[in-house]
Structures are given as C-alpha cells and as structure tokens.
Design a protein around this motif. Structure first.
Motif, PDB file in Angstrom:
ATOM      1  N   THR A 141       0.786  -1.150  -0.218  1.00  0.00           N
ATOM      2  CA  THR A 141       0.167  -0.104  -0.094  1.00  0.00           C
ATOM      3  C   THR A 141       0.732   1.288   0.120  1.00  0.00           C
ATOM      4  OG1 THR A 141      -1.534  -1.338   1.281  1.00  0.00           O
ATOM      5  CG2 THR A 141      -1.586   1.383   1.455  1.00  0.00           C
ATOM      6  N   HIS A 142       0.496   2.253  -0.656  1.00  0.00           N
ATOM      7  CA  HIS A 142       1.205   3.285  -0.815  1.00  0.00           C
ATOM      8  C   HIS A 142       0.432   4.647  -0.815  1.00  0.00           C
ATOM      9  CE1 HIS A 142       4.874   6.142  -2.240  1.00  0.00           C
ATOM     10  NE2 HIS A 142       3.749   6.706  -2.805  1.00  0.00           N
ATOM     11  N   ARG A 143       0.858   5.513   0.048  1.00  0.00           N
ATOM     12  CA  ARG A 143       0.067   6.785   0.247  1.00  0.00           C
ATOM     13  C   ARG A 143       1.108   7.930  -0.140  1.00  0.00           C
ATOM     14  NH1 ARG A 143      -3.112   5.940   5.008  1.00  0.00           N
ATOM     15  NH2 ARG A 143      -2.944   4.159   5.946  1.00  0.00           N
ATOM     16  N   GLY A 144       0.196   8.945  -0.650  1.00  0.00           N
ATOM     17  CA  GLY A 144       0.749  10.003  -1.346  1.00  0.00           C
ATOM     18  C   GLY A 144       0.048  11.595  -0.764  1.00  0.00           C
ATOM     19  N   ASN A 145       0.544  12.438  -0.804  1.00  0.00           N
ATOM     20  CA  ASN A 145       0.151  13.826  -0.610  1.00  0.00           C
ATOM     21  C   ASN A 145       0.422  14.763  -1.287  1.00  0.00           C
ATOM     22  OD1 ASN A 145      -0.878  12.976   2.248  1.00  0.00           O
ATOM     23  ND2 ASN A 145       1.113  13.137   3.139  1.00  0.00           N
ATOM     24  N   ASN A 146      -0.408  15.622  -1.615  1.00  0.00           N
ATOM     25  CA  ASN A 146      -0.326  16.978  -2.592  1.00  0.00           C
ATOM     26  C   ASN A 146       0.202  16.256  -3.806  1.00  0.00           C
ATOM     27  OD1 ASN A 146      -0.851  19.655  -2.727  1.00  0.00           O
ATOM     28  ND2 ASN A 146       1.553  20.093  -2.521  1.00  0.00           N
ATOM     29  N   GLU A 147      -0.229  15.242  -4.468  1.00  0.00           N
ATOM     30  CA  GLU A 147      -0.006  14.625  -5.654  1.00  0.00           C
ATOM     31  C   GLU A 147      -0.897  15.428  -6.761  1.00  0.00           C
ATOM     32  OE1 GLU A 147       2.255  11.837  -7.914  1.00  0.00           O
ATOM     33  OE2 GLU A 147       2.286  12.373  -5.603  1.00  0.00           O
ATOM     34  N   LEU A 148       0.071  15.854  -7.968  1.00  0.00           N
ATOM     35  CA  LEU A 148      -0.632  16.503  -9.042  1.00  0.00           C
ATOM     36  C   LEU A 148      -1.338  15.323 -10.293  1.00  0.00           C
ATOM     37  CD1 LEU A 148      -0.530  19.090 -10.324  1.00  0.00           C
ATOM     38  CD2 LEU A 148       1.218  18.404 -11.620  1.00  0.00           C
ATOM     39  N   LEU A 149      -2.429  15.556 -10.377  1.00  0.00           N
ATOM     40  CA  LEU A 149      -3.428  15.062 -11.153  1.00  0.00           C
ATOM     41  C   LEU A 149      -3.920  15.778 -12.223  1.00  0.00           C
ATOM     42  CD1 LEU A 149      -5.446  12.589  -8.468  1.00  0.00           C
ATOM     43  CD2 LEU A 149      -3.177  12.173  -9.635  1.00  0.00           C
ATOM     44  N   TRP A 150      -4.391  15.262 -13.387  1.00  0.00           N
ATOM     45  CA  TRP A 150      -4.557  15.774 -14.731  1.00  0.00           C
ATOM     46  C   TRP A 150      -6.119  15.476 -15.214  1.00  0.00           C
ATOM     47  CZ3 TRP A 150      -1.301  19.725 -16.559  1.00  0.00           C
ATOM     48  CH2 TRP A 150      -0.022  19.642 -15.949  1.00  0.00           C
ATOM     49  N   ARG A 151      -6.652  16.652 -15.478  1.00  0.00           N
ATOM     50  CA  ARG A 151      -8.000  16.447 -15.958  1.00  0.00           C
ATOM     51  C   ARG A 151      -8.076  16.112 -17.428  1.00  0.00           C
ATOM     52  NH1 ARG A 151      -8.759  20.947 -12.584  1.00  0.00           N
ATOM     53  NH2 ARG A 151      -9.879  20.534 -10.733  1.00  0.00           N
ATOM     54  N   LYS A 152      -9.295  15.910 -17.905  1.00  0.00           N
ATOM     55  CA  LYS A 152      -9.295  15.580 -19.572  1.00  0.00           C
ATOM     56  C   LYS A 152      -9.114  16.977 -20.208  1.00  0.00           C
ATOM     57  CE  LYS A 152     -12.684  14.007 -23.042  1.00  0.00           C
ATOM     58  NZ  LYS A 152     -14.004  13.621 -23.185  1.00  0.00           N
ATOM     59  N   ASP A 153      -9.483  18.080 -19.681  1.00  0.00           N
ATOM     60  CA  ASP A 153      -9.389  19.179 -20.336  1.00  0.00           C
ATOM     61  C   ASP A 153      -7.797  20.061 -20.360  1.00  0.00           C
ATOM     62  OD1 ASP A 153      -9.035  20.016 -17.788  1.00  0.00           O
ATOM     63  OD2 ASP A 153     -11.000  21.416 -17.814  1.00  0.00           O
ATOM     64  N   GLY A 154      -6.975  19.203 -19.640  1.00  0.00           N
ATOM     65  CA  GLY A 154      -5.548  19.571 -19.531  1.00  0.00           C
ATOM     66  C   GLY A 154      -5.134  20.230 -18.221  1.00  0.00           C
ATOM     67  N   SER A 155      -6.348  20.726 -17.466  1.00  0.00           N
ATOM     68  CA  SER A 155      -6.042  21.315 -16.381  1.00  0.00           C
ATOM     69  C   SER A 155      -5.520  20.255 -15.223  1.00  0.00           C
ATOM     70  CB  SER A 155      -7.040  22.084 -15.731  1.00  0.00           C
ATOM     71  OG  SER A 155      -8.243  21.140 -15.580  1.00  0.00           O
ATOM     72  N   SER A 156      -5.267  20.891 -13.922  1.00  0.00           N
ATOM     73  CA  SER A 156      -4.511  20.002 -12.941  1.00  0.00           C
ATOM     74  C   SER A 156      -5.080  20.236 -11.717  1.00  0.00           C
ATOM     75  CB  SER A 156      -3.090  19.741 -13.022  1.00  0.00           C
ATOM     76  OG  SER A 156      -2.641  21.082 -12.750  1.00  0.00           O
ATOM     77  N   PHE A 157      -5.104  19.462 -10.768  1.00  0.00           N
ATOM     78  CA  PHE A 157      -5.234  19.744  -9.324  1.00  0.00           C
ATOM     79  C   PHE A 157      -4.420  18.909  -8.306  1.00  0.00           C
ATOM     80  CE2 PHE A 157      -8.019  16.272 -10.735  1.00  0.00           C
ATOM     81  CZ  PHE A 157      -7.780  15.400  -9.657  1.00  0.00           C
TER      82      PHE A 157
END
Length: 605
Positions: free
Chosen positions: A554-570
């Motif tokens: 099991t792996h935990r991560g914080n503040n990871e950058l994920l990308w949306r379909k429209d090219g934006s990220s969160f």
C-alpha cells in the motif's frame, strides 16, 4: 421520482450493468420449485429431463431448481421455458406473466395410488399436547415454508382465518424456505407447530429422516379417498406450465411425451409421481388467493387510485387547487427554511468531509466467495457489523443482512454466478450484533480466474443511513447535488493488474473531467498522471500510484498532481492499495481526496 433518480445516480457505486446471459437456443430449461432444497429438486426431477432428452434429442433439457423469491424474475426474463410450481404460484404467474398450464402431475402415495389433489398438514411434537386443534393456534409460534407456499402456508392460513384467527393473532411466523426445515423447527421446539404440504411427513419417514412417533397431526382429515395426513381442504396438484419463451411446437411435444410417461419409468419413480394428466381446474386456488388477498389478488376489493379519480375527480380537482394556492403562499417561507436547513447541515459536516482515508472512509470493503462466505473485510465493514474480521470470516455475507433485504443479496450472487450480469448493486440494511439496522449501498463485482471462474467477489459497502433520512426532507435537484457533494468527497478508482480502470465512482469521474464510460478499460497513468509539474513526462514505471500492482505494498501520497481531461490539473492526497488473492496481485483500489478548492472547481464545471 426525478429527485430520487438524481440521488441514485450520485451515490457512490462501483458497478457497470452489462447483460451477459448466454443460453443455447437448443436448451430447454424446466424451472422446478425447490420446496425441499436444490439438491433434492435435482435428484427428483433430473431423470424427467433425461426422459425428455431421449425422446426429443434435438433439444437439451435441463432442470433449474428455483427458490420462492427467484421464480418471478426467472419467468419474467424468459430464463425458463417450463415451470413446475405449486398451484398458488402458478395462478400468480398466469395472471402476471401469462404462463399456461398444459398438464397436472399425478402424485403417488406409498401404496402406488395416483392423486391429483393435495392439502396442507399442521403438525406438532407428539409429546406436546398444545395446540390440540386449529382453534388453539392463537398466540402460538408457527413455522411455515414461504409466504407464497400453498401447501406450506396459505392453505392453513385460510383454515385459520375461517376460524377467526388471523396472521397477527399468531405469536410468530417463521418462514424456513423448505418443508424439511419446518419439521426440524418443530422437533427442535423452536416453534409450537409447523405447516407442510400433505405428503411431507410420509416422505421424510420413508427416507428415514424422522421417526414416525415424534410428530402428530392436528385435526387430521385423511381418509380412504386421500391417504396422506392432511389438515386442510384439498386443492389441485402442481401443474407444469409454459412461459412466454416456449414455442408452441416444443410445448406440444413435451405435453405428448409426459402424458405417455409410464408409472414405472425411472423418471416417474424418482419424481414420486404416477405420471401426468390433463390440466385440473384451478378455480379453487384462485378463490383461496382472493380470500387471503395475496398475489395476484393483493388489491382485490380495495379502492384503487383509478376508480377514486374516476368517481371523485371534481373533489380532487378542488383539493388540488387549494393545495396549489397554499403552496404559492408558502413558497418564500419554505425556500428560506430549506436554505437554513442546508446551511446547518453544511456546518455539521464541514470538519468531517475531507478527513477520510481508505481506512477511515465510510466505505466497507470485503472479499467474499461466490456463495457469500467472508474471506476478508476491512475495518469500516467490521465497524458497521460491530464484529471483528475473524468473526466475519466464520459467517456468510447474508448473515449480517436484515432478513427482509436478504433476497436482494441472494439474487445478486446468483446473477454473478450465472454471469447474467457482470456487477450488481442494491440498497440493503446491515444488522449489527445488537440488532441495530443501518441502510447501506452494496456493490458486488467478481474477480475472474484465467479459466473464467469466479475467484472471489469484491463487495463494497457504503453507509447511506443518514442520507436516507435526509432524503425525506429534500425535494430539489440542487439540494440533492449539494448534499451528495458534502457527503461524498472522495474519488475511488479500481485498477486491473495492467493498470487499466476496472471501475470508477462518479466523484472520481467528475474530478478528472471524464464520463465513467470514458475511463473504464483505459490506462490510468496516461489519462491523469502523465506529466510532472515542470511539464516533463512522468514515466509510468516511476508512478507511485500504480507501483502497488508490482510491489504489492500500500502506498500513500500527499499533494500529488493529477490531470483532467481538459488539460488542467489539481492537487490531491491518495492511498493506493493492492488487491492480493492467493499470493497474486489481482488489482488495486485507489482512493484520492482532492483539496477542497479543487472539489469546488469540479462542481462548478
């Protein structure tokens, strides 16, 4: 209803419906009511299928044992071509689904005599003098087979009501689903009396299952014309009937060969019948069901909405106009009250909405066998059931489900085993060790072996009890959407061993900017974790989220950058957990928790 559909579509669900029923066009399936269990049903009726197979070789005949609650679904979905059921169930199927009787079975008694009628027997322990007669049943505990069992409940219920004793006058009615289990309940003194069809005692005694002297019959009416022990009036025996899925040519062939079945043929001996005869008249069964107001006559004699509208439409119109005027006058006040209520709910949950991690989220996970036994369970599910994981492993999933809802889970497991659907979900109540009930949403999805067998079933249990209560006070689409957003702020993704999506909940799809269908079967890393913050490619081999599919940790991560379909990220916190079965990694579950401002932007979109 529109609001309910919106609520249902937003609840955390982990399933896709995909009908996958694959039945050979040459297969003729005969559904048989398994009144004494599936094994006995197969033993009793399989020789009859072999008999028909020999005489109609161009078709494959198969016996399908049916539990009481399964019968309407099998008939309505054309999953059987013939049914052999008790007369009450036949009447219900005839009215609701248009089944047609073609023959009536001739039952065989111990002396080899043919009988086309049967009754119901009320029994008690021989050493227990109470109850002595039918009129003594008020306040007694009774075991019966099923609410739709003619010989195992309805006949005696009719006899009791004719004597002024209704179902509510009984202390307890315990439905056991089989006739054998009714007798066992009487012998073990769990009940004061039991109800079985008229030939059950004789068959169990001849099979050596019970001693003849341990059971007595209450108000025995048997005589030289009907040798079985019986308490009730007699009704026509079970018919064999065709469903909408039955071609007329096949029905005619089957009817002809069953009429020609010799009484000494192994198929007749195994079924304990003398053969088949022309259809009996089932009007007495119709009349009994009307008296009891049970399906298909549950509305018989009641005032229906249609007749009410037809007779009193002017009064109803006046009432409707008055209600409309009152609604308009109270509109502003009601809107203010709803707004204050929503604000109050938001404040109550503001500190809890984003704390959930995999271990702490209000989502239970379990691996169960194809028949429902627990293989393992997470802490949340243990908490819902108020039992430890070791205790759950000694039980079947059905054991922790409220009895009135158990048939839903039984149906879901059966659909998965038959591969008539790839996933299943339902809302059921879980009962904890103290008897407390909570509404939950369960989703079942099978994990397949390389040989297309079910290795285990993944069960996801979401606590929706509070949501159920809140729904009673919410009636607008915007309120439903905002409430679900507050309560379900976590995205959940399932991964196959090759890192493609196996399932996705609506929150995850919304945060990533996709429809659920766009994510299923697609590579996870390349869709939403493909690029680093500086714009450089993020190699899939270095992805910490999918690495659990190789490392099994099991792996935990914080503040990871994920990308949306429209090219934006969160930014999001995540936990990626491998699914391990028999030492092999069969997939993973990824739960990610977007930062609050990211969720707000997703909802705005």
């Amino acid at each position: 209803m529109a609001a309910w559909r919106i609520l249902s579509s937003l609840v955390l669900v982990l399933l896709m419906w995909a009908a996958a029923l694959s039945v050979s066009a040459d297969e003729i399936r005969i559904g048989v009511l398994a009144k004494r269990g599936e094994v006995k049903a197969l033993d009793r009726w399989s020789p009859l299928a072999s008999y028909l197979q020999e005489r109609i070789p161009q078709h494959d005949f198969r016996i399908v044992p049916m539990q009481f609650d399964e019968i309407p679904g099998l008939v309505d979905n054309n999953l059987v071509q013939f049914v052999i059921v008790n007369s009450a169930i036949y009447v219900d199927l005839a009215v609701r689904y248009g089944v047609r009787r073609i023959l009536t079975l001739e039952n065989r008694n111990a002396l080899g005599r043919s009988l086309t009628r049967f009754g119901s027997t009320l029994v008690a322990r021989a050493d227990n003098p109470e109850p002595a007669h039918l009129v003594d049943m008020a306040g007694k505990r009774v075991a019966a087979v099923h609410a739709t069992s003619l010989g195992g409940w309805l006949m005696i219920r009719d006899e009791l009501e004719s004597r002024g004793i209704g179902e509510r006058d009984l202390k307890q009615v315990l439905f056991t689903n089989t006739h054998d289990a009714v007798i066992e309940a009487v012998i073990s003194e769990r009940v004061d009396a039991g109800i079985v069809r008229s030939d059950t005692l004789e068959r169990m005694i001849s099979e050596g299952k019970i001693d003849a002297g341990i059971i007595r019959v209450i108000d025995d009416k048997s005589n030289h014309t009907f040798p079985f022990k019986v308490t009730s009036r007699l009704y026509p025996e079970w018919p064999i009937a065709t469903t909408r899925a039955t071609p007329d040519a096949i029905a005619k062939q089957v009817s002809n060969h069953l009429l020609a079945l010799p009484a000494d043929h192994p198929a007749a001996v195994a079924a304990k019948i003398s053969g088949w005869t022309i259809p009996e008249e089932y009007q007495p069964v119709h009349e009994l069901l009307r008296r009891l107001r049970v399906p298909p006559y549950e509305e018989y004699g009641k005032l229906t909405l249609e007749s009410l509208v037809q007779d009193y439409w002017e009064v109803l119109l006046a009432i409707g106009l008055a209600i409309l005027i009152m609604a308009l006058l109270l509109r502003n006040l009601s809107a203010l009250n709803r707004k204050l209520l929503l604000r109050s709910r938001q404040l109550e949950r503001s500190q809890e909405a984003f704390r959930a991690t995999f271990e702490q989220a209000a989502v239970g996970f379990a691996n169960i066998s194809a028949s429902g036994e627990f293989l393992r369970a997470n802490r949340r599910l243990c908490s819902l059931a108020e039992q430890s994981e070791s205790e759950l492993r000694q039980k079947n999933f059905i054991d922790i489900i409220y009895p009135e809802d158990a048939h839903k889970l039984i149906q879901g497991l059966e659909e998965l085993r038959r591969q008539s659907s790839r996933q299943f979900s339902a809302e059921v109540r879980i009962v904890d060790r103290n008897g407390n009930r909570r509404w939950t949403s369960i989703s079942l999805a099978p994990s397949w072996s390389s040989s297309d067998r079910i290795k285990h079933i993944i069960a996801v249990v979401d606590d929706i009890d509070e949501l159920k209560q809140l729904h009673l006070n919410l009636d607008r689409e915007s309120q439903q959407k905002e409430l679900i957003l507050n309560m379900a702020g976590d995205g959940i993704l399932g991964l196959h061993p090759d890192a493609t999506h196996s399932f996705c909940n609506p929150v995850a799809a919304a945060l990533l900017g996709y429809e659920i269908e766009e994510l299923i079967g697609q590579d996870s890393h390349s869709l939403w974790h493909h690029t680093r913050e500086d714009g450089s490619p993020y190699p899939s081999a270095e992805c910490p989220i999918t690495s659990v599919l190789k490392k099994g940790i099991t792996h935990r991560g914080n503040n990871e950058l994920l990308w949306r379909k429209d090219g934006s990220s969160f930014r999001a916190d995540f936990i990626s957990t491998p699914i391990i079965e028999e030492g092999a990694i069969t997939g993973a579950v990824v739960l990610f928790h977007a930062h609050s401002n990211e969720i707000e932007r997703s909802v705005d979109r």
